[in-house]
Design a protein around this motif. Structure first.
Motif, mmCIF file in Angstrom:
data_model
loop_
_atom_site.group_PDB
_atom_site.id
_atom_site.type_symbol
_atom_site.label_atom_id
_atom_site.label_comp_id
_atom_site.label_asym_id
_atom_site.label_seq_id
_atom_site.Cartn_x
_atom_site.Cartn_y
_atom_site.Cartn_z
ATOM 1 N N LEU A 190 0.824 -1.203 0.000
ATOM 2 C CA LEU A 190 0.000 0.000 0.000
ATOM 3 C C LEU A 190 0.857 1.251 0.000
ATOM 4 N N SER A 191 0.277 2.344 -0.486
ATOM 5 C CA SER A 191 0.909 3.648 -0.339
ATOM 6 C C SER A 191 0.784 4.104 1.113
ATOM 7 N N GLY A 192 1.495 5.181 1.450
ATOM 8 C CA GLY A 192 1.429 5.683 2.822
ATOM 9 C C GLY A 192 0.021 6.069 3.226
ATOM 10 N N GLY A 193 -0.712 6.724 2.341
ATOM 11 C CA GLY A 193 -2.070 7.133 2.659
ATOM 12 C C GLY A 193 -2.999 5.950 2.831
ATOM 13 N N GLU A 194 -2.852 4.928 1.967
ATOM 14 C CA GLU A 194 -3.690 3.733 2.071
ATOM 15 C C GLU A 194 -3.369 2.963 3.346
ATOM 16 N N ARG A 195 -2.101 2.897 3.688
ATOM 17 C CA ARG A 195 -1.699 2.193 4.913
ATOM 18 C C ARG A 195 -2.293 2.867 6.146
ATOM 19 N N GLN A 196 -2.246 4.209 6.177
ATOM 20 C CA GLN A 196 -2.789 4.922 7.322
ATOM 21 C C GLN A 196 -4.294 4.744 7.428
ATOM 22 N N ARG A 197 -4.968 4.703 6.281
ATOM 23 C CA ARG A 197 -6.414 4.442 6.296
ATOM 24 C C ARG A 197 -6.706 3.032 6.786
ATOM 25 N N ALA A 198 -5.836 2.074 6.462
ATOM 26 C CA ALA A 198 -6.030 0.708 6.950
ATOM 27 C C ALA A 198 -5.935 0.655 8.469
ATOM 28 N N VAL A 199 -4.980 1.386 9.030
ATOM 29 C CA VAL A 199 -4.842 1.428 10.490
ATOM 30 C C VAL A 199 -6.060 2.116 11.110
ATOM 31 N N LEU A 200 -6.555 3.160 10.459
ATOM 32 C CA LEU A 200 -7.757 3.825 10.954
ATOM 33 C C LEU A 200 -8.958 2.885 10.861
ATOM 34 N N ALA A 201 -9.012 2.057 9.811
ATOM 35 C CA ALA A 201 -10.097 1.078 9.692
ATOM 36 C C ALA A 201 -10.073 0.097 10.851
ATOM 37 N N MET A 202 -8.884 -0.286 11.303
ATOM 38 C CA MET A 202 -8.760 -1.164 12.466
ATOM 39 C C MET A 202 -9.422 -0.522 13.685
ATOM 40 N N ALA A 203 -9.191 0.795 13.854
ATOM 41 C CA ALA A 203 -9.795 1.495 14.991
ATOM 42 C C ALA A 203 -11.308 1.604 14.824
#
Length: 256
Positions: free
Chosen positions: A140-153
């Protein structure tokens, strides 16, 4: 209405006090940006709000209950934390990363219920990650990765969302997009949201309130236009910064 209140909190690490009588009240449906210079105590305050660090004095109350007295499983269902950096040794898919947010809800044998699976899919959809669900996080790109972590939350379906520098390593466009989506979710779902931010302009544009931390205390708290003025910025961040205003919102630029 969910409330999370830090009252006269003193906390630190070993013999070093970082927070000194800190007060901050958070409530449903608003995004509060926590700003301040390096070492002011922003991340320490977030750790206290999350129940990860116990104050040496003062209290943190979630809907009037001391979070220190709440069972860890119950607290994990109510408070979600997005760290500065999320590292994993395994190349989990986006769906698997989001599924980690359901750990506190799993049955005694660790089995996922239909409700768990549905919560993960809702979190992915809320962040427009469904098309990436089977992609590995290391792809993933940096933005997609950060959204994935936010999805976990979000999959945690907590009432409180605490973000520690969520835009770190993101370009300006992804920074704005991520925080704009967080603000939408806070307003739509009535979430309590607090985010530690270094970018004063992002805080002014996308937060409902700004809490300024200096020397372990909140020295000002209110709407962006009432908080970010020239004297405050100079006092807290030092000289060389100019505060202006556009469409009723402040902005901060370096003085040439």
């Amino acid at each position: 209405m969910t409330t999370l209140v830090a009252s006269a909190v003193t906390a630190g690490y070993g013999s070093r006090a970082v927070l000194r009588g800190c007060d901050l009240a958070l409530r449903s449906g608003e995004v509060v940006a926590i700003i301040g210079p390096n070492g002011a105590g922003k991340s320490t305050l977030l750790r206290c709000l999350a129940g990860l660090l116990r104050p040496t004095s003062g209290s943190v109350l979630l809907d009037g209950d001391p979070i220190a007295a709440l069972p860890r499983g119950r607290l994990a269902r109510r408070v979600a934390v997005v760290p500065q950096v999320f590292e994993t040794l395994f190349p989990f898919t986006v769906r698997e990363i989001a599924g980690l947010g359901r750990v506190s809800w799993l049955g005694p044998l660790g089995t996922r219920s239909p409700a768990d699976l549905a919560a993960v899919e809702r979190a992915l959809a809320a962040l427009e990650l469904s098309p990436f669900a089977e992609r590995r996080i290391d792809q993933l790109s940096g933005g997609e990765r950060q959204r994935a972590v936010l999805a976990m939350a979000l999959a945690q379906e907590a009432d409180v969302l605490l973000l520690d520098e969520p835009t770190v390593h993101l370009d300006p466009g992804h920074q704005r997009a991520l925080l704009a989506r967080v603000r939408e979710l806070a307003h739509e779902r009535g979430l309590v949201v607090a985010a530690v931010l270094h970018d004063l302009n992002l805080a002014a544009a996308l937060a409902d309130r700004i809490a300024v931390v200096r020397d372990g205390r909140v020295v000002r708290d209110g709407p962006p236009a009432a908080v970010l003025d020239g004297p405050l910025v100079a006092e807290v961040f030092g000289p060389g910064l100019v505060v202006g205003s556009r469409d009723g919102l402040p902005f901060v630029l370096p003085d040439r």
